[in-house]
Every structure is written in structure tokens, then in C-alpha cells.
Design an enzyme around this catalytic site. Structure first.
Site, PDB file in Angstrom:
ATOM      1  N   GLY A 235      35.840  45.112  28.791  1.00 56.20           N
ATOM      2  CA  GLY A 235      37.230  45.547  28.721  1.00 56.20           C
ATOM      3  C   GLY A 235      38.140  44.361  28.564  1.00 56.20           C
ATOM      4  O   GLY A 235      37.702  43.236  28.288  1.00 56.20           O
ATOM      5  N   GLY A 236      39.437  44.616  28.756  1.00 52.20           N
ATOM      6  CA  GLY A 236      40.412  43.569  28.545  1.00 52.20           C
ATOM      7  C   GLY A 236      40.284  42.410  29.516  1.00 52.20           C
ATOM      8  O   GLY A 236      40.639  41.282  29.190  1.00 52.20           O
TER       9      GLY A 236
ATOM     10  N   GLY B  22      37.261  41.707  31.383  1.00 56.61           N
ATOM     11  CA  GLY B  22      35.917  41.196  31.643  1.00 56.61           C
ATOM     12  C   GLY B  22      34.843  42.102  31.117  1.00 56.61           C
ATOM     13  O   GLY B  22      35.039  42.854  30.163  1.00 56.61           O
TER      14      GLY B  22
ATOM     15  N   VAL C 252      30.944  44.351  32.306  1.00 53.31           N
ATOM     16  CA  VAL C 252      30.194  45.010  33.366  1.00 53.31           C
ATOM     17  C   VAL C 252      28.704  44.860  33.065  1.00 53.31           C
ATOM     18  O   VAL C 252      28.260  45.137  31.945  1.00 53.31           O
ATOM     19  CB  VAL C 252      30.570  46.497  33.494  1.00 53.31           C
ATOM     20  CG1 VAL C 252      29.766  47.156  34.615  1.00 53.31           C
ATOM     21  CG2 VAL C 252      32.063  46.660  33.744  1.00 53.31           C
TER      22      VAL C 252
ATOM     23  N   LYS D 273      30.987  43.942  37.966  1.00 53.26           N
ATOM     24  CA  LYS D 273      32.164  43.736  37.138  1.00 53.26           C
ATOM     25  C   LYS D 273      32.582  42.277  37.237  1.00 53.26           C
ATOM     26  O   LYS D 273      32.816  41.760  38.337  1.00 53.26           O
ATOM     27  CB  LYS D 273      33.295  44.652  37.609  1.00 53.26           C
ATOM     28  CG  LYS D 273      34.524  44.664  36.716  1.00 53.26           C
ATOM     29  CD  LYS D 273      35.514  45.718  37.222  1.00 53.26           C
ATOM     30  CE  LYS D 273      36.749  45.794  36.363  1.00 53.26           C
ATOM     31  NZ  LYS D 273      37.691  46.831  36.858  1.00 53.26           N
TER      32      LYS D 273
ATOM     33  N   ASP E  96      46.978  54.201  37.004  1.00 59.91           N
ATOM     34  CA  ASP E  96      46.322  54.107  35.695  1.00 59.91           C
ATOM     35  C   ASP E  96      45.193  55.127  35.607  1.00 59.91           C
ATOM     36  O   ASP E  96      44.054  54.803  35.271  1.00 59.91           O
ATOM     37  CB  ASP E  96      45.793  52.696  35.459  1.00 59.91           C
ATOM     38  CG  ASP E  96      45.455  52.435  33.983  1.00 59.91           C
ATOM     39  OD1 ASP E  96      46.022  53.146  33.118  1.00 59.91           O
ATOM     40  OD2 ASP E  96      44.638  51.551  33.697  1.00 59.91           O
TER      41      ASP E  96
END
Length: 401
Positions: free
Chosen positions: A24-25, A27, A29, A44, A133
């Protein structure tokens, strides 16, 4: 950015690292396994060496570690070694809700997932935490198929104070109008996002067209609201539309109230045995399960039978609880005790401030489209005209006095 697996392994000596399963933005997983316990985990890893981001990452670890809830992803461990931030979480091999939306969901599964999310959010809200979110990417599925809410990295912890969103964070398409405008954030903000997800699950499409430029999408969210499809079952449209109202005070007072309303609608639309066809484990409070089975006479702990204030008001005035004001069929369901969060209207913003905040959300976009500029110009013109009319009326009233 590339990662040094040796450095990650050194930070987590008790875990064996597996393959990468997501990114993702902030990091990536990895799969992992505890060496002694044999427990599978998700690891993560933070990829941005920024103090503010690192604080958010740690906040996520702290918030999620405080939960022991069947529909919240559990946190097992956290490590911070020489700028490397690593979060060890429950392994959820069932993928994300985004994946399932692409394949399509039957209404029974959609309602069960929505009730699971609502129960997790209610647990957060009673702890003074607003997620901020809630979106399909942040709903994962455990090995047994249970839905799990994750990524509390944007959460705000309330301690009796009035807290605003501070910075413009969240996801366009699911963020509530008050969040877009940087106004007061409260449980109703998460309820709005949950209603957007429910809309997507029940209709097969998101509440706002994905091909809209970000500024136009945000403008729709602030001023127009989503259109409820004609084919959406009447009771579902009433509940979802109620929760997608622009004003937070007109939405369900809590995620628990939304769950009770949706559960009752599901029982009426799908039959009292619909949960047996959902194929989605549901571990929620007993009153929600009773509503889902069509039980009548539901009450609060004080024995008082309740109906949602907004739905009661819409029946009294003859208007609907949908964002478009269309009349919907009769529907009554219990609600929950008032949430301990501010519920009054947010302070109004000037049109210039609205435009500035919309632009801030779309800083990565190429700029406002011509159509959006026209809309904004019309809004500004309307505000100016109303100001003139108000001045004339006020002047006449003063002369008459």
C-alpha cells in the site's frame, strides 16, 4: 521501495518471514509464522521514514491492541528498530471486501458483513475511537469467513474534547461530508462510510461513480448525495439512505442503531432465516441477532421500545430518510442509546473555504475540471444572491420595526 528482509527478520526474531501478500501507500504486508507457537500472522512493514507517518503507524498498533473483538483484526506484536516499524497482526487469508465486491455478493452475505462492521465500529465508538477510513480495503476475512475491520491508523481517540479531522484524511467516495470539509468528526462519520459500503454490497456499485474526477466526486458527496437505485429493496433503501444523509444529526445516532435498523430490514426483506444462508459468521450483540431473526418488541436495557428518531421524523413529515427525499415504504426498528459524542450541527463554512478543502483532497489530481469550476461558480453566485436577499429582508424588517 525495496526492503531488507534481513533487517525485518532481525526486528522480529520470534517470527519466520513468508511471501509478500500485499502492499500500500505506506508499506507492504508479509506472511509470517511464530516460530514456537506455529501461529500464522500477517506482518505489516512501514516503508516511509517520516515522523508523522511513524506516529500514525504506532497509533494503529496501540488502538488495535486495545481491542478484543471478534470483528476487529487482532494485533500480536509491534517492533520499532532503527527506523523500521513492524506490526504483527492476525492472519486473514480470506482477502479483502474489495475482492468480494468484484465477484458480487448475495444480499444475505452483504447484510451479515455490514452487521459485522457495525458491531466492530460500535465497540470502537464506545471506547471513544472513530475509525475515519472505513472502506472495502480495510475489511478483511479470517479463515472461517468472518469479516474483520483493520487499519485504525487514521483513528482519533476522543477524551471528552471536541476533535476535528485535523487534516483531510480518509477515502473519497466513502468519506462523510463533514470529514471532507474538515469539520467535527464523530461516530456518525463512520456510520456514513459504513452506509456507503452497504450501498456497494447491496447494489454491486459504489455510491458515487468511480469515473468522476476526485473534485467532482467530493462535490457530489457534499451537496448532492448518492442516487438510490430503483431496484434496491425498499427497506434497504430506507436504512441506507437514512445513514447517507448530509447532516450527521439526521443519520442513525450510532453504529449500533444502524445495525438494528439493517437487521430488521434484512429479516423483513429476506425472511427470518436469512442468516443461515449468509455463509458469514456473525458474532454480534444479542439484540442485533434478535432483530435479524425478525423478533418484535425489541427494547433497550431500560425496557423502552425505541424507533430511530430520523425515521420517525421522516414518517411524521411524509418525507423519506433517503438522501434524495423520495418517499419510502413503512419501516420501524429499534435504536440504541444516544452516543456520548457531540451531535449538534457543525459550524458552516464559506464557499471559498469549501473550495479550498475540496482542492486539498485532490492535490494529486491535475486540477479541477471545467465542469467542477462551473458548479463551484454557480454555488458562489447562489450564496451571494441569498446574502443580498437576506440583507433586503432584514432592512425591511428593521424599517417596519
Amino acid at each position: 521501495m525495496p526492503f531488507d528482509r534481513g533487517k525485518i527478520a532481525a526486528a522480529l526474531p520470534s517470527y519466520a518471514l513468508g511471501k509478500q501478500v500485499g502492499s500500500g501507500g505506506f508499506g507492504l504486508v508479509l506472511e509470517g509464522r511464530h516460530r514456537q507457537l506455529g501461529r500464522p500472522v500477517a506482518i505489516k512493514v512501514l516503508s516511509m521514514h517520516d515522523a508523522a507517518v511513524e506516529r500514525r503507524f504506532l497509533a494503529e498498533a496501540q488502538v488495535m491492541a486495545a481491542f478484543d473483538h471478534p470483528h476487529v483484526v487482532h494485533v500480536h506484536d509491534y517492533a520499532d528498530d532503527e527506523g523500521l516499524c513492524v506490526l504483527v497482526m492476525e492472519h486473514c487469508p480470506g482477502g479483502t471486501l474489495t475482492d468480494r465486491l468484484e465477484a458480487g455478493l448475495p444480499p444475505e452475505a452483504a447484510c451479515a458483513i455490514a452487521l459485522s462492521i457495525a458491531d466492530a465500529l460500535h465497540a470502537a465508538h464506545t471506547r471513544g475511537i472513530v475509525h475515519r477510513d472505513v472502506k472495502p480495503d480495510n475489511v478483511l476475512f479470517a479463515a472461517d469467513g468472518a469479516a474483520k475491520v483493520t487499519d485504525f491508523g487514521l483513528a482519533k481517540i476522543f477524551e471528552g474534547s471536541v476533535v476535528t479531522s485535523g487534516s483531510l484524511v480518509g477515502t473519497p467516495g466513502y468519506a462523510a461530508p463533514e470529514q471532507i470539509l474538515g469539520q467535527q468528526v464523530r461516530p456518525a462519520t463512520d456510520v456514513y462510510a459504513l452506509a456507503g459500503i452497504s450501498y456497494h454490497m447491496l447494489t454491486g456499485r459504489p455510491p458515487y461513480p468511480v469515473d468522476l474526477p476526485v473534485p467532482e466526486m467530493l462535490h457530489h458527496q457534499i451537496y448532492r448525495g448518492p442516487e438510490l437505485p430503483a431496484g434496491m429493496p425498499d427497506r434497504f433503501a430506507t436504512v441506507v439512505g437514512h445513514a447517507l444523509r448530509r447532516e450527521p444529526s439526521e443519520r442513525p445516532e450510532s453504529a449500533k442503531e444502524f445495525a438494528l435498523l439493517l437487521a430488521a430490514a434484512a429479516a423483513a426483506e429476506l425472511g427470518p432465516d436469512w442468516l443461515s444462508r449468509a455463509n458469514t459468521p456473525l458474532r454480534v450483540e444479542e439484540d442485533v441477532l434478535r432483530a435479524a431473526s425478525g423478533s418484535r418488541g425489541l427494547t433497550t436495557t431500560g425496557g423502552r421500545r425505541l424507533v430511530s428518531r430520523s425515521l420517525r421524523r421522516s414518517r411524521t413529515t411524509g418525507t423519506s430518510a433517503t438522501s434524495g427525499g423520495r418517499r419510502r415504504g413503512r419501516h420501524a426498528a429499534p435504536d440504541d442509546e444516544p452516543a456520548p459524542f457531540p451531535s449538534g450541527p457543525a459550524e458552516p463554512l464559506s464557499s471559498e473555504e469549501v473550495r479550498r478543502r475540496i482542492a486539498a483532497w485532490s492535490h494529486d489530481d491535475e486540477g479541477l475540471s471545467g465542469r467542477t469550476w462551473v458548479i463551484l461558480a454557480l454555488v458562489l453566485a447562489l450564496v451571494a444572491a441569498l446574502s443580498v436577499v437576506a440583507g433586503v429582508v432584514l432592512g425591511q424588517a428593521q424599517r417596519g420595526a
